[in-house]
Design a protein around this motif. Structure first.
Motif, PDB file in Angstrom:
ATOM      1  N   ALA A  54      22.264  36.696  27.794  1.00  0.00           N
ATOM      2  CA  ALA A  54      23.570  36.053  27.648  1.00  0.00           C
ATOM      3  C   ALA A  54      23.719  34.908  28.644  1.00  0.00           C
ATOM      4  CB  ALA A  54      24.679  37.077  27.840  1.00  0.00           C
ATOM      5  N   CYS A  55      23.247  35.118  29.857  1.00  0.00           N
ATOM      6  CA  CYS A  55      23.274  34.065  30.871  1.00  0.00           C
ATOM      7  C   CYS A  55      22.502  32.843  30.394  1.00  0.00           C
ATOM      8  CB  CYS A  55      22.677  34.595  32.168  1.00  0.00           C
ATOM      9  SG  CYS A  55      22.342  33.338  33.429  1.00  0.00           S
ATOM     10  N   ALA A  56      21.305  33.059  29.884  1.00  0.00           N
ATOM     11  CA  ALA A  56      20.467  31.938  29.437  1.00  0.00           C
ATOM     12  C   ALA A  56      21.143  31.157  28.315  1.00  0.00           C
ATOM     13  CB  ALA A  56      19.102  32.440  28.987  1.00  0.00           C
ATOM     14  N   VAL A  57      21.754  31.855  27.389  1.00  0.00           N
ATOM     15  CA  VAL A  57      22.436  31.182  26.276  1.00  0.00           C
ATOM     16  C   VAL A  57      23.615  30.354  26.782  1.00  0.00           C
ATOM     17  CG1 VAL A  57      23.802  31.568  24.186  1.00  0.00           C
ATOM     18  CG2 VAL A  57      21.674  32.833  24.537  1.00  0.00           C
ATOM     19  N   ILE A  58      24.429  30.957  27.625  1.00  0.00           N
ATOM     20  CA  ILE A  58      25.620  30.267  28.116  1.00  0.00           C
ATOM     21  C   ILE A  58      25.254  29.111  29.033  1.00  0.00           C
ATOM     22  CG2 ILE A  58      27.673  30.548  29.579  1.00  0.00           C
ATOM     23  CD1 ILE A  58      27.856  33.402  28.319  1.00  0.00           C
ATOM     24  N   GLN A  59      24.315  29.333  29.947  1.00  0.00           N
ATOM     25  CA  GLN A  59      23.899  28.261  30.852  1.00  0.00           C
ATOM     26  C   GLN A  59      23.248  27.113  30.077  1.00  0.00           C
ATOM     27  OE1 GLN A  59      24.147  27.835  34.380  1.00  0.00           O
ATOM     28  NE2 GLN A  59      25.636  29.509  34.242  1.00  0.00           N
ATOM     29  N   ALA A  60      22.480  27.437  29.043  1.00  0.00           N
ATOM     30  CA  ALA A  60      21.850  26.391  28.224  1.00  0.00           C
ATOM     31  C   ALA A  60      22.918  25.530  27.559  1.00  0.00           C
ATOM     32  CB  ALA A  60      20.928  27.015  27.178  1.00  0.00           C
ATOM     33  N   ARG A  61      23.966  26.157  27.067  1.00  0.00           N
ATOM     34  CA  ARG A  61      25.067  25.399  26.448  1.00  0.00           C
ATOM     35  C   ARG A  61      25.771  24.524  27.466  1.00  0.00           C
ATOM     36  NH1 ARG A  61      27.896  30.257  23.172  1.00  0.00           N
ATOM     37  NH2 ARG A  61      26.232  30.588  21.664  1.00  0.00           N
ATOM     38  N   MET A  62      25.961  25.042  28.668  1.00  0.00           N
ATOM     39  CA  MET A  62      26.699  24.293  29.690  1.00  0.00           C
ATOM     40  C   MET A  62      25.886  23.144  30.267  1.00  0.00           C
ATOM     41  SD  MET A  62      28.693  27.405  31.700  1.00  0.00           S
ATOM     42  CE  MET A  62      28.038  26.842  33.216  1.00  0.00           C
ATOM     43  N   THR A  63      24.572  23.317  30.353  1.00  0.00           N
ATOM     44  CA  THR A  63      23.742  22.341  31.057  1.00  0.00           C
ATOM     45  C   THR A  63      22.826  21.536  30.147  1.00  0.00           C
ATOM     46  OG1 THR A  63      21.956  23.923  31.428  1.00  0.00           O
ATOM     47  CG2 THR A  63      23.693  23.822  33.103  1.00  0.00           C
ATOM     48  N   SER A  64      22.773  21.875  28.886  1.00  0.00           N
ATOM     49  CA  SER A  64      21.852  21.245  27.927  1.00  0.00           C
ATOM     50  C   SER A  64      20.382  21.510  28.273  1.00  0.00           C
ATOM     51  CB  SER A  64      22.111  19.743  27.817  1.00  0.00           C
ATOM     52  OG  SER A  64      23.424  19.516  27.362  1.00  0.00           O
ATOM     53  N   ALA A  65      20.133  22.522  29.077  1.00  0.00           N
ATOM     54  CA  ALA A  65      18.756  22.927  29.384  1.00  0.00           C
ATOM     55  C   ALA A  65      18.291  23.886  28.291  1.00  0.00           C
ATOM     56  CB  ALA A  65      18.705  23.617  30.744  1.00  0.00           C
ATOM     57  N   THR A  66      17.004  24.147  28.268  1.00  0.00           N
ATOM     58  CA  THR A  66      16.498  25.117  27.304  1.00  0.00           C
ATOM     59  C   THR A  66      16.699  26.524  27.863  1.00  0.00           C
ATOM     60  OG1 THR A  66      14.260  25.160  28.225  1.00  0.00           O
ATOM     61  CG2 THR A  66      14.724  23.501  26.513  1.00  0.00           C
ATOM     62  N   GLU A  67      16.850  27.470  26.966  1.00  0.00           N
ATOM     63  CA  GLU A  67      16.993  28.864  27.393  1.00  0.00           C
ATOM     64  C   GLU A  67      15.760  29.311  28.170  1.00  0.00           C
ATOM     65  OE1 GLU A  67      18.269  31.577  24.309  1.00  0.00           O
ATOM     66  OE2 GLU A  67      19.555  30.023  23.464  1.00  0.00           O
ATOM     67  N   CYS A  74      18.343  33.074  35.501  1.00  0.00           N
ATOM     68  CA  CYS A  74      19.182  34.082  34.847  1.00  0.00           C
ATOM     69  C   CYS A  74      18.662  35.493  35.119  1.00  0.00           C
ATOM     70  CB  CYS A  74      19.288  33.804  33.341  1.00  0.00           C
ATOM     71  SG  CYS A  74      20.424  32.436  32.984  1.00  0.00           S
ATOM     72  N   GLY A  75      17.370  35.633  35.318  1.00  0.00           N
ATOM     73  CA  GLY A  75      16.819  36.917  35.739  1.00  0.00           C
ATOM     74  C   GLY A  75      17.333  37.277  37.126  1.00  0.00           C
ATOM     75  N   CYS A  76      17.372  36.291  38.001  1.00  0.00           N
ATOM     76  CA  CYS A  76      17.934  36.468  39.342  1.00  0.00           C
ATOM     77  C   CYS A  76      19.383  36.929  39.227  1.00  0.00           C
ATOM     78  CB  CYS A  76      17.838  35.145  40.105  1.00  0.00           C
ATOM     79  SG  CYS A  76      18.787  35.059  41.655  1.00  0.00           S
ATOM     80  N   TYR A  77      20.144  36.229  38.406  1.00  0.00           N
ATOM     81  CA  TYR A  77      21.562  36.541  38.213  1.00  0.00           C
ATOM     82  C   TYR A  77      21.751  37.966  37.685  1.00  0.00           C
ATOM     83  CZ  TYR A  77      25.928  36.760  35.605  1.00  0.00           C
ATOM     84  OH  TYR A  77      27.125  37.170  35.079  1.00  0.00           O
ATOM     85  N   ALA A  78      21.020  38.321  36.652  1.00  0.00           N
ATOM     86  CA  ALA A  78      21.182  39.645  36.042  1.00  0.00           C
ATOM     87  C   ALA A  78      20.816  40.746  37.034  1.00  0.00           C
ATOM     88  CB  ALA A  78      20.335  39.752  34.779  1.00  0.00           C
ATOM     89  N   LYS A  79      19.685  40.586  37.729  1.00  0.00           N
ATOM     90  CA  LYS A  79      19.262  41.605  38.700  1.00  0.00           C
ATOM     91  C   LYS A  79      20.269  41.744  39.826  1.00  0.00           C
ATOM     92  CE  LYS A  79      14.357  41.456  37.955  1.00  0.00           C
ATOM     93  NZ  LYS A  79      13.047  41.100  38.402  1.00  0.00           N
ATOM     94  N   GLN A  80      20.669  40.613  40.381  1.00  0.00           N
ATOM     95  CA  GLN A  80      21.586  40.652  41.515  1.00  0.00           C
ATOM     96  C   GLN A  80      22.938  41.224  41.100  1.00  0.00           C
ATOM     97  OE1 GLN A  80      21.593  37.161  43.947  1.00  0.00           O
ATOM     98  NE2 GLN A  80      23.588  37.626  44.810  1.00  0.00           N
TER      99      GLN A  80
END
Length: 120
Positions: A54-67, A74-80
């Motif tokens: 979910a982080c990757a999808v949302i961040q990709a939309r916000m930043t125009s980066a690829t998932e 996002c792995g860092c975010y989810a684990k932490q």
């Protein structure tokens, strides 16, 4: 698409809703949201995977980066995030499908720590 694949996509979208609630800072838009029943019994590793995706999808939309480029942060975010949640916060997530207020604060801190953008 097969029915099973459709259900998997639906479950992923529900997980996105959970993180979107976190990202938006309020659970109000999701009070009518029906969480995926699989959350109730999912192992913590599965919860982490859902939050990471979910982080990757949302961040990709916000930043125009690829998932794919967001997999590591996002792995860092989810684990932490999941590591800092107490049992009551995890249970609330399992029940509602989104982070409650105390869990949301921890998740926002994890966004900062993992150098991800906070939603506006």
């Amino acid at each position: 698409m097969t029915r099973r694949f459709s259900m998997l996509i639906a479950a992923s979208l529900l997980a996105l809703g959970a993180t979107a609630a976190l990202a938006g800072g309020s659970s109000a838009p999701f009070e009518q949201y029906q969480p995926d029943p699989a959350l109730r019994t999912a192992p913590k590793a599965n919860l982490e995977s859902r939050v990471r995706h979910a982080c990757a999808v949302i961040q990709a939309r916000m930043t125009s980066a690829t998932e794919a480029s967001l997999e590591r942060p996002c792995g860092c975010y989810a684990k932490q995030t999941l590591r800092t949640l107490d049992e009551s916060e995890i249970e609330a997530y399992r029940t509602t499908g989104y982070f409650n207020d105390s869990a949301r604060a921890k998740a926002l801190s994890a966004l900062d720590s993992c150098k991800l953008q906070r939603p506006v």
